[in-house]
Every structure is written in structure tokens, then in C-alpha cells.
Write a protein that holds these residues in place. Sequence first.
Motif, PDB file in Angstrom:
ATOM      1  N   PRO A 196      -0.983 -12.030 -51.293  1.00 22.34           N
ATOM      2  CA  PRO A 196      -0.813 -13.436 -50.929  1.00 22.34           C
ATOM      3  C   PRO A 196      -0.828 -14.388 -52.111  1.00 22.34           C
ATOM      4  O   PRO A 196      -0.468 -15.558 -51.966  1.00 22.34           O
ATOM      5  N   ARG A 213       5.642 -15.656 -47.774  1.00 23.20           N
ATOM      6  CA  ARG A 213       4.717 -16.517 -47.055  1.00 23.20           C
ATOM      7  C   ARG A 213       3.393 -15.788 -46.858  1.00 23.20           C
ATOM      8  O   ARG A 213       3.343 -14.555 -46.879  1.00 23.20           O
ATOM      9  N   THR A 214       2.358 -16.545 -46.674  1.00 23.71           N
ATOM     10  CA  THR A 214       1.056 -15.957 -46.379  1.00 23.71           C
ATOM     11  C   THR A 214       0.783 -16.030 -44.882  1.00 23.71           C
ATOM     12  O   THR A 214       1.276 -16.921 -44.188  1.00 23.71           O
ATOM     13  N   LYS A 215       0.015 -15.079 -44.409  1.00 21.37           N
ATOM     14  CA  LYS A 215      -0.327 -15.030 -42.990  1.00 21.37           C
ATOM     15  C   LYS A 215      -1.743 -14.501 -42.828  1.00 21.37           C
ATOM     16  O   LYS A 215      -2.140 -13.557 -43.521  1.00 21.37           O
ATOM     17  N   SER A 255      -1.948 -12.518 -35.550  1.00 19.31           N
ATOM     18  CA  SER A 255      -2.131 -13.960 -35.558  1.00 19.31           C
ATOM     19  C   SER A 255      -0.771 -14.646 -35.715  1.00 19.31           C
ATOM     20  O   SER A 255       0.212 -14.029 -36.106  1.00 19.31           O
ATOM     21  N   ARG A 256      -0.763 -15.929 -35.430  1.00 13.87           N
ATOM     22  CA  ARG A 256       0.427 -16.750 -35.643  1.00 13.87           C
ATOM     23  C   ARG A 256       0.112 -17.856 -36.651  1.00 13.87           C
ATOM     24  O   ARG A 256       0.707 -18.929 -36.620  1.00 13.87           O
ATOM     25  N   HIS A 257      -0.839 -17.584 -37.527  1.00 12.58           N
ATOM     26  CA  HIS A 257      -1.290 -18.565 -38.501  1.00 12.58           C
ATOM     27  C   HIS A 257      -0.640 -18.258 -39.859  1.00 12.58           C
ATOM     28  O   HIS A 257      -1.056 -17.347 -40.574  1.00 12.58           O
ATOM     29  N   TRP A 258       0.394 -19.011 -40.169  1.00 10.25           N
ATOM     30  CA  TRP A 258       1.176 -18.816 -41.388  1.00 10.25           C
ATOM     31  C   TRP A 258       0.780 -19.823 -42.472  1.00 10.25           C
ATOM     32  O   TRP A 258       0.169 -20.852 -42.185  1.00 10.25           O
ATOM     33  N   ASP A 259       1.172 -19.485 -43.711  1.00  9.33           N
ATOM     34  CA  ASP A 259       0.991 -20.374 -44.870  1.00  9.33           C
ATOM     35  C   ASP A 259      -0.478 -20.761 -45.037  1.00  9.33           C
ATOM     36  O   ASP A 259      -0.824 -21.931 -45.233  1.00  9.33           O
ATOM     37  N   VAL A 298      -5.951 -12.490 -45.659  1.00 13.94           N
ATOM     38  CA  VAL A 298      -4.618 -13.087 -45.749  1.00 13.94           C
ATOM     39  C   VAL A 298      -3.742 -12.128 -46.531  1.00 13.94           C
ATOM     40  O   VAL A 298      -4.172 -11.560 -47.541  1.00 13.94           O
ATOM     41  N   TYR A 301       3.816 -11.912 -46.943  1.00 10.50           N
ATOM     42  CA  TYR A 301       4.904 -11.401 -46.108  1.00 10.50           C
ATOM     43  C   TYR A 301       6.247 -11.844 -46.675  1.00 10.50           C
ATOM     44  O   TYR A 301       6.380 -12.936 -47.223  1.00 10.50           O
TER      45      TYR A 301
END
Length: 370
Positions: A196, A213-215, A255-259, A298, A301
Motif C-alpha cells: 500500500p 489504490r489502497t483498500k 470491505s468496500r473501504h478504498w483509498d 491495508v 490493489y
Amino acid sequence: MAMRMCVLGGGLAGSLLGWRLAAAGVAVDLWSPPGTADATAASGGLVRAFEPDPTLFRLATESLAELAADPDLRRAAGYRRTGSVYLLRADRVTPAVAARLAAAGPDGPRPGPAALLTGSPLRCADDDVVAVREREAGYLSPDALRRYAHTLVARHGGTVVPAAAVAVEPGRDGVTVHGPAARRHRYDLVVLAAGPWTGSVLARSGLDPQPLRTKLIQYQVHPCAGPRPPAFVDETTGLYGRPYSPGAVLLGVPSRHWDVDPAARRPVPELVAETVRAARLRLPGLDLGRPHRTVVAVDGYAPAPYLSLRTVPGTEDRLRTFAGGSGGAAKLALAATAHAARSLLAGTPTRAEPRRRPALPDAGLSTEGT
């Protein structure tokens, strides 16, 4: 003259790549910052061959085959064979997927109606859901495998540098790595495998951060009573899990938590609740207690959901990134790093002939915490 290479990032992917290069006789430095709470340290380590995506299927199959053939790798990684179940909608089993499953043979992944699952606490009454079962699958400790790779880098003549890169500076004849305390190190070729942190290192260096992107990744460890499942993934609810320690199970949902800033990660209570709801549906006979551990990490991606080398524009192939994990890179990393090393070594003068990997001493490595 031998080429000097550097791998920046001591996660599972970077560490295995550093081992591959050192074992091939390359003069390589592996930069691995100590004490990093990264995705490798947090990974649940599920390992199987089956994936609906053809590239992931191939990499996962190759990785599992290497693991099965090498007792040192299995022992170092704390591999546990539990079998595996993968639940997906029937329309996802396209003719191409069915052909790959058929080609795997009787000992490979085998599909069947999920409603007829036997010998597993997983339950699914939907007629349009398929269960792909594997005997030769389970889980390992990515953190333990990372530590083993570090010992192999050193035994093959490479160097493990306990530091993180601040920035990189590509030039006409190589790449300068800016380390702590304003120290500079020059290499012919650098692979940035910082997970990340890959994008932020590129941005600090004034380079294109690429479509990385980070997730956030999160799972829980629950005490439980009742029969525990094998390693499993359920695409229909998102639930995944595996046995943990006696009387406990590891469970999570994507999860759906990006950036997400990797330095500012925190647990998401909604993911815990979503995990429990899915577990009650798919594991009705499992009496779950409140989670006594929540793991948050984290990862980095890329649009293609697998590890691969990418050239950084404007660096004349002297600087590459090696990122893009799917959140399940443990099952892909062995094959992905083998392919990446072959690509990097094509036409590269090496230090010496590859040396045989030494036997691993009995280290008593534990899989707790993965």
C-alpha cells in the motif's frame, strides 16, 4: 559485470522475489522495514488452487504445486491441510471454467451442487450455487514464509536491509534509492514492492503513482463451539474463513473501504456485524462468541487482481513495481514471484551459478495470528 538489483518492500511478495533473485545468483538487496504491521502480517493465508479467473487459477495452481512438492516450504510456512470449499453461483461456472476444472483431474478441485454439501458445516440450500471442493488445500502463515524467505536471501549471498525507502530517483544508468538519514544507494534495477506504500513512494519521487489504490482488509477471530469449517470462500455472501486455534475460527468479509491511509487504519464495526450475519446463514451449527481479536490491514490493489511487474513510465525499465495483490496474495505469491524473477533475469548477468537451497532447521514456527 554483475547487475545489482534491489527489491524495496519486505512483505511476502517482495521477500519471495528477493529470494528468487538471490538464488539465481543476482547481487540483490531486499529492503524490509522492521516491525511493519503490513498485510503480510495480517493475512489469513488461505491457499487453494481454484479461482474463477483463468490467470488467478493458473497462478494459484502453480503455487500450490510448488508448496506440495517442497517439505521445507511447507514446514517454514506452517502449512495446514484442511481442504477447501469455494461457493459460487452456477452461472459463474462458464464452459471455460468447467474445462479448467475437468483438466485438473480427480485430485484437483471438484465442483458439485452446494445443496448437497456433506461432511462440512457449511450449509447452502440454493440450487443455483455450486461448491468447488479441494482436498489438497488449506492455509499457511504468510508472515512465517516471509521470515523464511529473508533467511534464504542472506544464505544465497543477498542482503536484507532493515529500512524503508524514502524516495527513488531513476537516472540514465540506474536508480538511486534514498533511504533514512539522507543515505543514498545506487542500483542497476529496482523493484518497488511496497504494497500500500507503493503509490506514495512514487508520488514522493515525482513519478506516476500508476493506477494503484489502497483498500482496507479486516477479519475477526471468534471463539466457537460446534464443528468448524475447512478453509472456505463464499462468493454469494462474501464470507470467508478457516480454522484458527482450538475452539476458534477466523471469519471475514471483503470491505468496500478504498483509498485508506495505511498508517491510519482502524476497525470498521459494520464489517464485524456483516460477518456475523453471513456466518449465521452459512454456518448455522456454529455457536459463535464475540470476537476476541479483530485484525485490520491495508493492501495495494491494481486493476488486474494479481501480482505482476509493471514498468514505471519514463524510467527505461530500470524501475518496476510489483504490486496489485487481490487481498489473497498468499495463494498466488510463489508462482507470481517465480514468473517475475524469470522476467527480470532474462538477459541479466548474475553473480554466480544458483546454489541449492539449504534445509530449514526446525524453528517451531507458529501460525497464530494469521
